[in-house]
Design an enzyme around this catalytic site. Structure first.
Site, PDB file in Angstrom:
ATOM      1  N   GLU A  17       0.821  -1.208   0.000  1.00 52.47           N
ATOM      2  CA  GLU A  17       0.000   0.000   0.000  1.00 52.47           C
ATOM      3  C   GLU A  17       0.858   1.263   0.000  1.00 52.47           C
ATOM      4  O   GLU A  17       0.465   2.289  -0.525  1.00 52.47           O
ATOM      5  CB  GLU A  17      -0.926  -0.013   1.230  1.00 52.47           C
ATOM      6  CG  GLU A  17      -2.372   0.192   0.880  1.00 52.47           C
ATOM      7  CD  GLU A  17      -3.314   0.049   2.063  1.00 52.47           C
ATOM      8  OE1 GLU A  17      -2.886   0.134   3.231  1.00 52.47           O
ATOM      9  OE2 GLU A  17      -4.510  -0.138   1.812  1.00 52.47           O
ATOM     10  N   HIS A  62       8.359 -26.699   0.536  1.00 55.57           N
ATOM     11  CA  HIS A  62       7.614 -27.766  -0.138  1.00 55.57           C
ATOM     12  C   HIS A  62       6.417 -27.201  -0.889  1.00 55.57           C
ATOM     13  O   HIS A  62       5.454 -27.905  -1.143  1.00 55.57           O
ATOM     14  CB  HIS A  62       7.156 -28.799   0.894  1.00 55.57           C
ATOM     15  CG  HIS A  62       8.296 -29.479   1.573  1.00 55.57           C
ATOM     16  ND1 HIS A  62       8.748 -30.720   1.208  1.00 55.57           N
ATOM     17  CD2 HIS A  62       9.114 -29.062   2.572  1.00 55.57           C
ATOM     18  CE1 HIS A  62       9.779 -31.058   1.972  1.00 55.57           C
ATOM     19  NE2 HIS A  62      10.029 -30.068   2.808  1.00 55.57           N
ATOM     20  N   LYS A 107     -14.234   1.983  -3.295  1.00 50.23           N
ATOM     21  CA  LYS A 107     -15.179   2.386  -2.244  1.00 50.23           C
ATOM     22  C   LYS A 107     -16.405   3.063  -2.845  1.00 50.23           C
ATOM     23  O   LYS A 107     -17.533   2.780  -2.456  1.00 50.23           O
ATOM     24  CB  LYS A 107     -14.504   3.366  -1.272  1.00 50.23           C
ATOM     25  CG  LYS A 107     -13.577   2.708  -0.276  1.00 50.23           C
ATOM     26  CD  LYS A 107     -13.151   3.738   0.782  1.00 50.23           C
ATOM     27  CE  LYS A 107     -11.880   3.286   1.462  1.00 50.23           C
ATOM     28  NZ  LYS A 107     -11.294   4.337   2.300  1.00 50.23           N
TER      29      LYS A 107
END
Lengths: 476, 476
Positions: A301, A330, A444
């Site tokens: 961010e 792994h 938003k």
């Protein structure tokens, strides 16, 4: 308090060390390795970035840098914590992103208490999502009369946090009644803004202020996150002591002696000159997984930005990736070794895990097992980390190794502060603002449109047209 | 059983759907969007890859593809599960990577039981790391007399798993005695190889065979992972039914109608033609986080490869990244929107979370809160996902949306099978083997050297020289 720390810590400093051998051309070759000259050329810019940061700090511009020294409110916070420890079994943080990850990272790294049995501290639960299934399950499991919800939203308007708050408030009202529900919510928000502040004023919820001028993702060392951590019995002053010790190192004007500047310079050069757009953080320690998540936000961010440059637009920002050793050997290591040479892997190694589990010598005659006998499990973990570091270096792939002597409040405080300053210095090298997040505003607004918030009718229309334009033949 | 399924499922099929609108140039523009012609050109290669895969399967080469139909051993497994449900409170899987992630992913996605209260099924714990602090804490918390440890290692030599096994075996011997300890370990390993198999034969531990010819990361639908999942009370036959339903769709020879082939083609084109080296998987559902971890291994280890091409060496493999919506909107989305256009974001949306938590209309006069009232929390989550998808598309960034109607064994079985076939087809397009992991061998050898395994003295010397060559001035 700082005084107490100084005398104690001087005897047992436990500095976090950063091994940068694995990024240089002399170790990993010229294709992706940094040449001494490249770092030399960057040196004046790094020195200027340190200078600017510290002089802006002196003008009060970066209060997050002063959090380690800012202990005026600590006494008050700790007495609130004392009271909570008596009254509650669960503290549930309702927050998202920078309002949640710091507390979770510190608590996971440092909470030595067993998960269930013989627990004498309240349990901390960080509810940082609005998945109805997990939120409903959580609420059903809690004894609300022994629970406090800590609602954290800097803006006081974060839709996810406000939605959680509304659900919890109604449930508390219903189950505990209008006399008592107020005591089960603790609000942290900006001192003088937002709907949440107004609600606090109207209904009288206990509240604390989100520290002024501190962005959520740089607030890990503030009371927002230290309060829940202190509740677990973790010595938050030692966290701040560790951060203060790292602050001293990060004020150093010579970049070669400043760990944050060196790290920033190295990662900047890898990104810009050596085609390394991916930054992996790989602690060999389960308890550091949430800290890696916190760092992923800090990095993504703060540095993922679009800038105007020379009349055009440039998108910058390495992609942060979390991996956990040895488990991800792994899972991801095959890609890191054989896939594109586009990553720098930063290992975090805990030299002494504090617990020794010796592997017994049960089968001395079975050679695929016998070699394990007599080693400590923690030693095996460190061996694996070393082996992966060398395997990467042999293939010309850059690595950084951060060594924590132990996992303590003091070393964690150092690490958190180091990462915050490093991120800020990388932003300075790129000439971007690490403290804003302009791009998320559009998402938003579109959510507001879909949810029917007044004033966002255009956004609603836009999203409805986009949905209607989807071609059904492209849905399989 | 398949018969029962067929009649039931035909009435209520609940197919998983994949929306590919967001990858095409007509939606996101020509810079990173795929043009119809590009997919058309790839079509014959995709058709050939499907054809080859299915004909190799018919020759018995890819037994993982037949796991949904392979139910012969299911009855025996379920009676073992029935017995375990009576005898144990905890089943602890000791395994790493492909021996651990499938069980964890399926269990997390489908275990609807509360975490603690009123639990009538045993608890599943997957211990997939050798961090001594977490492993010691785990062992201290368990009532060993009510615990079974499931030791899973295909090779029977995995150092981490063998180390765990040695520690647990000794602890069981000490606490439960030589008569009883054997009953508390269940071993899953290759039928006829490895030290672990020899130990099983000598000491008489109960054991099951790791399915022959199935690589760990492609074993999620085998008894290795279904046994612990069945123990939680999850209907594993429905998981297999879902996988079988997806198998029918993935056998389709026309790539345009085959969801795995379309997904494979799209991600291949984005990587090769459109400069998209990073693949984000972003479920909007907490319970799918471990499934995203499972997929990260599947993708990274299967496709991260170095190949000889035209006399040179080429490194391929997109980097998989896990993100969780909506939480990571407040962490990674700024980077995904404004940072480099090097990612394809695959959303997983659960249309109906199965739980509705209505957000109350508590403050009708506060406009920053009022708009939330009346929506379900799950609806808000879906709105946010839609908004992010559009925000990315508007910036020309590719997205894929996988829609799960509900989170059920049937839909999860579809998703797992889809991802396995997709990965295999991407490997075919690149001309690589998705089932090996050659690069991790070197790290293993270096670890053997450090641990003093006979025969690895050269590796020990190499790592010691490398450590000694580190320049102290590059450690800050």
């Amino acid at each position: 308090m700082a005084q107490t720390f100084r005398s104690r810590r001087r005897q047992e400093p436990e500095p976090v060390r950063i091994d940068l051998n694995g990024v240089f051309a002399s170790t990993i070759g010229a294709a992706s390795g940094i040449r001494e000259g490249e770092l030399g050329t960057l040196r004046p810019r790094l020195a200027a970035a340190i200078e600017t940061l510290q002089s802006e700090r002196a003008q009060g511009l970066h209060p997050f840098l002063d959090l380690p020294q800012d202990r005026d409110a600590l006494g008050e916070m700790l007495s609130l914590v004392q009271q909570l420890r008596e009254d509650v079994d669960h503290l549930v943080v309702l927050g998202i992103g920078g309002s949640a990850r710091g507390a979770r990272a510190l608590a996971a790294a440092l909470d030595g208490a067993p998960r269930r049995k013989h627990r004498d501290a309240p349990e901390l639960i960080v509810a940082d999502n609005i998945d109805p299934a997990s939120f409903a399950r959580l609420l059903d499991e809690l004894d609300l009369s022994r629970t406090v919800f800590s609602v954290v939203s800097k803006s006081g308007e974060t839709s996810e946090t406000m939605a959680q708050f509304l659900i919890v408030r109604e449930r508390l009202l219903r189950e505990l009644g209008a006399m008592d529900y107020v005591k089960h919510i603790l609000v942290t928000t900006d001192a003088d803004a937002g709907s949440l502040r107004q609600i606090v004023n109207d209904e009288g919820f206990p509240s604390t202020a989100f520290p002024g001028g501190v962005s959520g993702r740089f607030s890990a060392l503030s009371s927002v996150h230290l309060l829940p951590v202190a509740l677990l019995g973790i010595d938050v002053e030692e966290i701040l002591d560790g951060a203060a010790a790292m602050d001293e190192r990060c004020r150093e004007r010579d970049p070669e002696k400043n760990p944050a500047a060196l790290l920033a310079g190295v990662r900047y050069l890898l990104d810009v000159l050596h085609g390394v757009p991916t930054a992996v953080l790989m602690p060999y320690c389960d308890r550091l997984a949430p800290l890696a998540d916190w760092w992923c936000q800090l990095w993504a961010e703060s540095l993922g930005k679009r800038v105007e440059r020379d009349g055009g637009r440039l998108s910058i920002g390495q992609t942060p990736v979390r991996a956990i050793g040895a488990a991800d050997q792994h899972s991801q290591m095959q890609l890191y070794l054989d896939g594109p040479a586009d990553k720098v892997v930063t290992f975090v190694r805990v030299a002494d895990a504090g617990v020794q589990l010796e592997i017994p010598r049960s089968y001395p005659d079975l050679e695929d097992v016998a070699y394990l006998g007599g080693h400590g499990l923690g030693d095996l973990l460190v061996m694996e980390q070393r082996a992966m570091e060398l395997a990467l270096n042999k293939r010309g792939r850059p690595t950084i190794a951060i060594e924590m002597p132990h996992l303590t409040p003091f070393t964690i405080g150092q690490l958190v502060y180091l990462m915050e300053v490093e991120t800020t210095l990388v932003a300075a090298l790129f000439g971007i603002d690490p403290f804003n997040q302009p791009a998320v505003e559009e998402g938003k607004r579109l959510t507001f449109g879909l949810a029917g918030k007044p004033g966002y009718e255009d956004e609603r229309g836009e999203i409805e047209r986009w949905l209607a334009a989807k071609l059904p033949e492209r849905v399989v």
